[in-house]
Enzyme design. Structure first.
Site, PDB file in Angstrom:
ATOM      1  N   THR A 138     -34.428 -79.791   1.463  1.00 32.10           N
ATOM      2  CA  THR A 138     -33.290 -79.449   2.329  1.00 32.10           C
ATOM      3  C   THR A 138     -33.452 -80.234   3.623  1.00 32.10           C
ATOM      4  OG1 THR A 138     -34.523 -77.647   3.331  1.00 32.10           O
ATOM      5  CG2 THR A 138     -33.184 -77.091   1.425  1.00 32.10           C
ATOM      6  N   GLU A 161     -30.223 -76.174  -3.137  1.00 33.11           N
ATOM      7  CA  GLU A 161     -30.856 -75.133  -3.959  1.00 33.11           C
ATOM      8  C   GLU A 161     -30.094 -74.846  -5.241  1.00 33.11           C
ATOM      9  OE1 GLU A 161     -30.375 -75.110  -0.730  1.00 33.11           O
ATOM     10  OE2 GLU A 161     -32.038 -74.197   0.361  1.00 33.11           O
ATOM     11  N   LYS A 182     -18.948 -65.807  16.912  1.00 29.83           N
ATOM     12  CA  LYS A 182     -18.767 -64.367  17.095  1.00 29.83           C
ATOM     13  C   LYS A 182     -18.143 -64.154  18.462  1.00 29.83           C
ATOM     14  CE  LYS A 182     -22.530 -64.320  14.179  1.00 29.83           C
ATOM     15  NZ  LYS A 182     -23.466 -65.421  14.265  1.00 29.83           N
ATOM     16  N   TRP A 193     -15.072 -62.418  14.128  1.00 29.75           N
ATOM     17  CA  TRP A 193     -15.584 -63.715  13.712  1.00 29.75           C
ATOM     18  C   TRP A 193     -14.459 -64.745  13.671  1.00 29.75           C
ATOM     19  CZ3 TRP A 193     -19.151 -62.747   8.856  1.00 29.75           C
ATOM     20  CH2 TRP A 193     -20.290 -62.046   9.267  1.00 29.75           C
TER      21      TRP A 193
HETATM   22  P1  AMP Z   1     -26.948 -79.195   1.478  1.00 32.52           P
HETATM   23  O1  AMP Z   1     -28.002 -78.398   0.822  1.00 32.52           O
HETATM   24  O2  AMP Z   1     -27.447 -80.077   2.575  1.00 32.52           O
HETATM   25  O3  AMP Z   1     -26.082 -79.937   0.537  1.00 32.52           O
HETATM   26  O4  AMP Z   1     -25.984 -78.177   2.200  1.00 32.52           O
HETATM   27  C1  AMP Z   1     -25.375 -77.129   1.485  1.00 32.52           C
HETATM   28  C2  AMP Z   1     -24.355 -76.483   2.367  1.00 32.52           C
HETATM   29  O5  AMP Z   1     -23.236 -77.336   2.568  1.00 32.52           O
HETATM   30  C3  AMP Z   1     -23.760 -75.223   1.789  1.00 32.52           C
HETATM   31  O6  AMP Z   1     -24.605 -74.102   1.932  1.00 32.52           O
HETATM   32  C4  AMP Z   1     -22.485 -75.106   2.590  1.00 32.52           C
HETATM   33  O7  AMP Z   1     -22.724 -74.565   3.860  1.00 32.52           O
HETATM   34  C5  AMP Z   1     -22.073 -76.554   2.755  1.00 32.52           C
HETATM   35  N1  AMP Z   1     -21.070 -76.898   1.750  1.00 32.52           N
HETATM   36  C6  AMP Z   1     -21.239 -77.476   0.557  1.00 32.52           C
HETATM   37  N2  AMP Z   1     -20.059 -77.675  -0.053  1.00 32.52           N
HETATM   38  C7  AMP Z   1     -19.111 -77.182   0.775  1.00 32.52           C
HETATM   39  C8  AMP Z   1     -17.682 -77.081   0.713  1.00 32.52           C
HETATM   40  N3  AMP Z   1     -16.994 -77.554  -0.298  1.00 32.52           N
HETATM   41  N4  AMP Z   1     -17.052 -76.502   1.767  1.00 32.52           N
HETATM   42  C9  AMP Z   1     -17.739 -76.032   2.831  1.00 32.52           C
HETATM   43  N5  AMP Z   1     -19.079 -76.119   2.950  1.00 32.52           N
HETATM   44  C10 AMP Z   1     -19.753 -76.675   1.928  1.00 32.52           C
END
Ligand code: AMP
Length: 539
Positions: A187, A332, A439, A444
């Site tokens: 991550t 994940e 917030k 929210w």
């Molecule tokens: P990563 O592990 O860096 O790919 O980040 C994952 C995070 O990206 C998710 O937990 C979301 O917060 C965000 N994310 C992924 N796809 C979307 C989407 N289509 N719309 C909004 N947020 C997204």
């Protein structure tokens, strides 16, 4: 008593994907934009032969099953070969995000215990800075030929082509438990150290199979697919595995991800389907609009990683005839977990209603289950309005982090850190990250909704919203805008525009105009950087 099934128990192996494509789609093309020189073209059969050569070469270097091989590389054909050679040999392919802070890169390379690092010559300066701090890496392999091998002070580099040249293109892929670790991705770790997700062969193959479904990516021999999403970010959403399963032509964009380069590649290679984050599509759309261009072959674009604004969905679909598939997933979740999938009845709705549906993050693909829970862990109703933390489980969802002590799961579900709603039909909408939601006065505000509304203004190229401490309201929204070239949008105009689209108390307290937004290695706006620079207190 349960009856055991009487079917063969053959393991799902990543090597099986490449051998399948070599045998069934041996003459289907892979086109790769190189860091140096012209486009490179070959076939799945060629790719399989060279992956076997690399497998032999890695064994000759003394690597064993379970060894980790890192990569710091663009989407190109050698990186693709490594995906298969490494995992296929029973080793772990650790894709590193080159845009991590060098200290974090050093951390993940050491944490993963990478023994070999495959890197693109672009990243030679980066390698120079980190090599001395990665004592377990015994070989630094540049994904190039000898001519383009960079000399790096103090680092002995080997050209990939020199390494594999003496080796046979015959290799007997080992068979082992399909739950064996195949690929590792960390991550981005905005707080604390990055955490590793170790994907199994089973998870990747199942996810890739699902990705081929018509309602997901629709991968078949009739498609030409361009994964712009990097191979260092969640396995490029498993497209390097799904494309050979489905027999699609694969186009790898290399280092040139600007709008003009992508457009040129899409048109030249007759791409029908592409995949990437919204910032990439915003740049591509900017190029197309400025130059009065059209797409001649592209039918779909898969978008995820951050929310795709409805205004951009509308433009792709109504003006350029490209259907947007909007999905959600995270490091994940191996790759795609939810995807927009419209019924025939929904496809008959007016265009604006369809775009509003696509702007949500979709329904779970087969194999995945989701729920939203309140702060006490109680499941909230699927009514489209009750919002809480999104929980996910399924065959390709993380169980524990690599070398992690404590499982992150709660009653068998992974808490995503995303705030979402789910409606009665199963349609999920991400409202925010728990850390980004604003917030204010006990209520929210969704930063995503505000950003999407702002991008609907014709002069806005990009928008971001963060919460700023406020003495009375706890937090209030601050809006950042990047104007489209030549536009003279001012604060009053955008705030008036927003007041017609969101509740009055959502309208941001202030607007900052920037030349660009800070974008991280995976194409997402880095709100932490904005908070660092602008996160004071509203008075
Ligand atoms: P990563 O592990 O860096 O790919 O980040 C994952 C995070 O990206 C998710 O937990 C979301 O917060 C965000 N994310 C992924 N796809 C979307 C989407 N289509 N719309 C909004 N947020 C997204």
């Amino acid at each position: 008593m349960l009856q055991p099934g009487l079917m063969m128990d053959r393991p799902l192996m990543i090597s099986g994907i490449l051998e399948h494509s070599a045998a069934q789609f041996g003459d289907v093309e892979i086109v790769s934009r190189e860091t140096h020189g012209p486009l490179f073209r070959y076939t799945y059969a060629d790719c399989a032969g060279r992956a076997r050569q690399l497998a032999n070469a890695l064994a000759a270097l003394g690597l064993k099953q379970g060894s980790a091989v890192g990569s710091i590389a663009w989407n190109n054909h050698r990186h693709l070969e490594a995906y298969y050679a490494v995992s296929g040999s029973g080793m772990v392919m650790h894709t590193c995000n080159p845009r991590l802070h060098p200290q974090q890169l050093i951390y993940i390379i050491n944490h993963a215990a990478d023994e070999v690092m495959l890197f693109d010559s672009t990243f030679a300066p980066l390698i120079k800075g980190i090599a001395a701090h990665c004592p377990q890496v015994k070989h630094w392999l540049c994904l190039s030929d000898a001519v383009n091998l960079p000399a790096i002070d103090g680092v002995k580099t080997i050209a990939y082509e020199d390494l594999i040249a003496p080796h046979s293109s015959q290799f007997e892929w080992p068979e082992f438990d399909e739950r064996t670790g195949a690929a590792l991705c960390y991550t981005s770790g905005t707080t604390g150290n990055p955490k590793g997700a170790l994907y199994s062969h089973r998870a990747i193959v199942l996810n890739a199979l699902t990705g081929c479904l018509p309602g997901v990516l629709d991968i078949s021999p009739q498609q030409t697919i361009l994964p712009v999403v990097p191979m260092f970010h969640i396995n490029a959403w498993c497209i390097p595995y799904a494309a050979p399963i489905g027999g699609a032509k694969l186009v790898l964009p290399g280092p040139r991800l600007d709008g003009a380069s992508l457009y040129e590649l899409i048109e030249a290679e007759k791409v029908t389907l592409s995949a990437g984050v919204p910032t990439i599509w915003q740049a591509l759309m900017g190029h197309i609009e400025q130059n009065g261009l059209k797409f001649s072959t592209m039918k779909y674009t898969a978008v995820g990683g951050s929310a795709m604004p409805a205004a951009l969905i509308a433009k792709f679909s109504d003006v350029y005839g490209v259907q947007v598939r909007h999905g959600w997933g995270m490091t994940e979740t191996t790759a795609v977990a939810t995807m927009t999938s419209m019924t025939s009845a929904e496809l008959a709705l007016p265009a604006a209603d369809q775009h509003a549906l696509v702007a949500k993050q979709g329904k779970t693909v087969f194999g995945i289950q989701i729920k939203v829970v309140d702060e006490h862990g109680q499941t909230l109703p699927r009514d489209g309005t009750s919002q809480g933390e999104l929980m996910v489980r399924g065959q390709w969802i993380i169980q524990s982090y690599f070398k992690g002590e404590k499982s992150p799961l709660i009653d068998g579900w992974f808490p995503t850190g995303d705030i979402a709603t789910i409606d009665a039909k199963g349609l999920m909408q991400i409202r925010d990250r728990t850390k980004d939601v604003i917030k204010t006065g006990g209520e929210w505000i969704s930063s995503i909704d505000l950003e999407n509304a702002a991008v609907g203004h014709p002069s806005v190229a990009m928008a971001a919203v963060i919460g700023i401490k406020h003495p009375k309201w706890d937090e209030r929204p601050l809006l950042f805008i990047v104007r489209k070239p030549g536009q003279a949008l001012e604060k009053e105009e955008i705030l008036t525009f927003l007041a017609t689209r969101v509740a009055k108390w959502w309208v941001p307290d202030d607007v900052v105009f920037l030349e660009s937004l800070p974008v991280g290695g995976t194409g997402k706006v880095q709100k932490n950087d904005l908070r660092k620079d602008y996160g004071g207190v509203f008075s």
